[in-house]
Design a protein around this motif. Structure first.
Motif, mmCIF file in Angstrom:
data_model
loop_
_atom_site.group_PDB
_atom_site.id
_atom_site.type_symbol
_atom_site.label_atom_id
_atom_site.label_comp_id
_atom_site.label_asym_id
_atom_site.label_seq_id
_atom_site.Cartn_x
_atom_site.Cartn_y
_atom_site.Cartn_z
ATOM 1 N N ASP B 58 0.834 -1.196 0.000
ATOM 2 C CA ASP B 58 0.000 0.000 0.000
ATOM 3 C C ASP B 58 0.866 1.242 0.000
ATOM 4 O O ASP B 58 1.636 1.470 0.927
ATOM 5 N N SER B 59 0.767 2.038 -1.048
ATOM 6 C CA SER B 59 1.608 3.229 -1.129
ATOM 7 C C SER B 59 0.819 4.492 -0.797
ATOM 8 O O SER B 59 1.297 5.591 -1.044
ATOM 9 N N GLY B 60 -0.367 4.366 -0.246
ATOM 10 C CA GLY B 60 -1.157 5.538 0.119
ATOM 11 C C GLY B 60 -1.603 6.302 -1.115
ATOM 12 O O GLY B 60 -1.939 5.702 -2.141
ATOM 13 N N THR B 61 -1.549 7.633 -1.016
ATOM 14 C CA THR B 61 -2.047 8.448 -2.129
ATOM 15 C C THR B 61 -0.999 8.667 -3.195
ATOM 16 O O THR B 61 -1.272 9.210 -4.251
ATOM 17 N N ILE B 62 0.252 8.285 -2.902
ATOM 18 C CA ILE B 62 1.350 8.549 -3.836
ATOM 19 C C ILE B 62 1.488 7.388 -4.809
ATOM 20 O O ILE B 62 1.465 6.238 -4.384
ATOM 21 N N PRO B 63 1.644 7.679 -6.110
ATOM 22 C CA PRO B 63 1.878 6.579 -7.068
ATOM 23 C C PRO B 63 3.144 5.810 -6.669
ATOM 24 O O PRO B 63 4.166 6.424 -6.371
ATOM 25 N N TYR B 64 3.047 4.479 -6.663
ATOM 26 C CA TYR B 64 4.153 3.668 -6.152
ATOM 27 C C TYR B 64 5.481 3.913 -6.857
ATOM 28 O O TYR B 64 6.516 4.055 -6.185
ATOM 29 N N TYR B 132 3.478 12.605 -13.190
ATOM 30 C CA TYR B 132 2.311 12.197 -12.414
ATOM 31 C C TYR B 132 1.506 13.400 -11.928
ATOM 32 O O TYR B 132 0.614 13.266 -11.109
ATOM 33 N N MET B 134 2.400 15.998 -10.010
ATOM 34 C CA MET B 134 2.584 16.416 -8.629
ATOM 35 C C MET B 134 3.318 17.757 -8.596
ATOM 36 O O MET B 134 4.363 17.917 -9.222
ATOM 37 N N ARG B 234 4.869 14.365 -0.302
ATOM 38 C CA ARG B 234 3.647 14.550 0.479
ATOM 39 C C ARG B 234 3.437 15.995 0.903
ATOM 40 O O ARG B 234 2.383 16.345 1.416
#
Lengths: 418, 272
Positions: B58-64, B132, B134, B234
């Motif tokens: 699980d990488s949360g909201t960030i693309p792995y 991505y 960001m 983040r």
């Protein structure tokens, strides 16, 4: 105040391999528990060496291989620390321990000048200022943007020397660098070093096996032998001492091999049984004086009849500079020797060599084609002393030959004052 | 330790020249040049992405890919600085035996050399983030401080390792193994958040959970990588709880590492 002070310095190396991790752990344990620790045998590369160097002195250091010369330079350059004793160096040292240490094969000459300069501690601005001078000195204008792996070894050394001598330092350490490069470049190196000595007041330490070079450049010479400093004096005195020691060492090694001394080549037709220096009455001599008269006696054994032979007898220095040769063809046409032993004499009158230690070499050729049947160097040593009957000036040791001349003084007391 | 800073300043030109040499020599006569430095993290990211598609991380909201590339950028900088630093003294035997200057120049040079590659890695990271969508943020001002922390951590290993390696070449042989072990102990493949959740939220270690988390964060790279991802991806400041244990440990050990190096230095030329 001396610029370099070396005070009772000893440097020990441990012989053999480094101890294994296990042995180190055991040693540490033994030390903690007070049990004896297994020690490797120490080797003294330098043993209680003391001397000092004044500002502006040019000091030569000579000695056999393994005498401790390089170790001493390493200590002075702060690369290694003495085991015991104290070294004080008051000034910036530019080590030339090996010219071209730190040259990188893949980089160009230009890049290497900046890199090597940085390694030797020259500020970048200074290198930039001296860049053209360095390139010109190394004679590499044409190749400066070529990777130095394409350079000849002489070109690399020239580059290294040019950078190293542009360091603005108080003390320059030179280790065997002048043995490289062609004659013209060696000449340039000399001039550069003399310039450093005379005009910039640098202190220079030179290590070399080229004793003649040392004798010429230095004001003072140290002789090291197995880590001991055994002489610290005027170049002539120390260099003579060194020659004498080399000689006795050569004599020792040749005594053990008795028959073959030095370099001897023989086809086996003719053997040299004996070679000696004799006076007019046939008495054997081990030393002669300059200007004296004596004979060289050869006893040869021919295993078969040898036709049309010539014999050459010559003198060379202990470092193999051929000084003179006399060939039997000059005074005698070629002779035939029957099988058996022969006594042959070369009568020498007014021996011209100045005091010092010299060696004899001898060659025999056979037949019309002058085929070499025997050739040997270092066959016999001859120690030449100064003639004792009259006053001899100190310059008697400058050179090899007595010059046969007469001085005349013509004075003109009236004409100069006008 | 006090001698290090003046030396650093006095020998800055030498360090710069040697580092420049390292970079120049590595990429001379190579067609791809310095792009090779980028290849290693890219290949690792590809491997990790494939791995993740099997085990699921699980990488949360960030693309792995960005998350793991970000971690690899700072990790590889640390790892290569440390390992090159350890090898730097033995690798410069010819200089050590011929010319004197303070020997810490060699480990420092290794670090500076790697900084060049780190800069390229950061440019690629910025490109990935843009891809991505960001946006950059103000927390990124932490990056120099975090890089400094990575340098100090690498030097702590490099000083003592380089000195020991002069006596026992085992060190250089063992180091890659230890460092790859350390990578799995650091949040490179997985985010630190997963460890925190396991230990601090789910209490997977029972009564020992708090202590285990402390031990995990004693690894300087645990807090460092997490903080690096925080400030770049983040938009959060570094997490003090994660970064402090490792930072204290590093700052505590670095002086000893340096002192050991300086004491051993005098015998390098004799033993090497």
């Amino acid at each position: 105040m001396p610029i370099i002070e070396v005070d009772h310095v000893t440097k020990e190396y441990r012989l053999g391999q480094l101890t294994s991790l296990k042995q180190s752990a055991l040693n540490a344990l033994n030390r903690l528990t007070g049990r004896p620790v297994e020690q490797r045998e120490p080797f003294k590369a330098l043993d209680d060496v003391t001397f000092s160097v004044e500002q502006g002195e040019v000091l030569g250091i000579i000695g056999h291989n393994g005498a401790g010369k390089s170790t001493l330079l390493k200590l002075l350059a702060n690369i290694s620390k003495p085991t015991d004793g104290r070294i004080a160096v008051r000034g910036k040292v530019a080590p030339l321990i090996e010219v071209g240490a730190g040259l990188v094969a893949d980089l160009t000459g230009r890049e290497n000048i900046y890199l090597n300069g940085a390694i030797l501690g020259i500020p970048k601005a200074e290198i930039r200022r001296k860049f053209d001078e360095i390139v010109a000195f190394a004679e590499l204008e044409q190749f400066i943007d070529t990777p130095i792996k394409r350079y000849s070894s002489g070109m690399q050394v020239r580059l290294g020397f040019a950078v190293a001598t542009s360091v603005e330092s108080d003390i320059l350490i030179v280790d065997e660098v002048l043995a490289v490069g062609d004659l013209a470049f060696q000449r340039k190196c000399f001039d550069r070093m003399e310039d450093l000595i005379k005009f910039q007041g640098n202190t220079i330490l030179v290590v070399s096996h080229n004793i003649r070079q040392i004798e010429r450049m230095c004001k003072r010479v140290l002789l090291l032998d197995h880590g001991h400093l055994i002489a610290d004096d005027d170049p002539k005195v120390v260099c003579d001492e060194f020659y004498a020691r080399s000689q006795s060492k050569i004599a020792e090694t040749s005594a053990s091999k008795s028959a073959h001394r030095g370099r001897v080549e023989s086809t086996g037709e003719i053997d040299l049984l004996e070679m000696s220096i004799e006076d007019a009455n046939g008495k054997k001599l081990d030393q002669v004086t300059t200007g004296s008269t004596f004979s060289i006696h050869l006893r040869l054994r021919c295993h078969e009849r040898a036709e049309n032979i010539t014999i050459g007898l010559g003198v060379h220095t202990t470092d193999f500079v051929y000084l003179t040769t006399h060939n039997s063809e000059i005074t005698q046409s070629r002779v035939d020797l029957s099988a058996g032993d022969h006594d042959i004499y070369l009568r020498i009158s007014h021996f011209p060599l100045l005091p010092g230690l010299y060696m004899w070499r001898m060659g025999i050729t056979c037949g019309d084609t002058y085929r070499t049947a025997f050739y040997g160097e270092n066959l016999l040593s001859i120690s030449v002393l100064k003639p004792h009957q009259r006053h001899v000036p100190a310059s008697m040791r400058d050179g090899f030959f007595a010059l046969d001349g007469v001085w005349e003084f013509e004075s003109h007391p009236e004409s100069s004052v006008t | 330790m006090t001698g290090l800073i003046p030396n650093l300043w006095q020998y800055r030109e030498l360090v710069a020249a040697l580092a420049w040499k390292n970079v120049a020599v590595r990429y001379k006569q190579s067609y791809m040049g310095i792009l090779w430095a980028v290849l290693k993290p890219v290949v690792l990211v590809i491997i990790f992405v494939i791995l993740r598609s099997i085990v699921g991380i699980d990488s949360g909201t960030i693309p792995y890919p960005v998350l793991t590339y970000c971690a690899l950028t700072i990790w590889i900088f640390f790892q290569e600085s440390a390992s090159e630093g350890v090898n730097s003294v033995v690798g410069n035997t010819n200089l050590i035996r011929k010319i004197y200057f303070p020997r810490e120049v060699f480990p420092l040079t290794s670090v500076v050399t790697k900084l060049v590659e780190l800069c390229i890695g950061l440019v690629i990271l910025a490109g990935l983030m843009a891809w991505y969508g960001m946006a950059p943020n103000w927390q990124m001002l932490w990056i120099p401080a975090l890089v400094l922390y990575a340098i100090l951590a690498a030097l702590t290993i490099a000083f003592v390792g380089a000195a020991l390696n002069v006596y026992y070449r085992d060190i250089a042989a063992a180091l890659p193994v230890l460092l790859s072990l350390m990578m799995y102990m650091s949040p490179v493949i997985y985010p630190l958040q997963l460890v925190r959740d396991k230990l601090l939220v789910q209490h997977a270690g029972g009564d020992w959970s708090q202590a285990l988390y402390l031990i995990f964060t004693l690894n300087p790279l645990a807090g460092l990588i997490d903080a690096f991802q925080n400030v770049t991806l983040r938009g959060l400041p570094p997490d003090a709880e994660a970064i402090l244990p490792g930072l204290v440990l590093t700052l505590g050990l670095l002086p000893f590492s340096y002192l050991y190096f300086k004491r051993a230095e005098a015998y390098f030329a004799d033993v090497i």
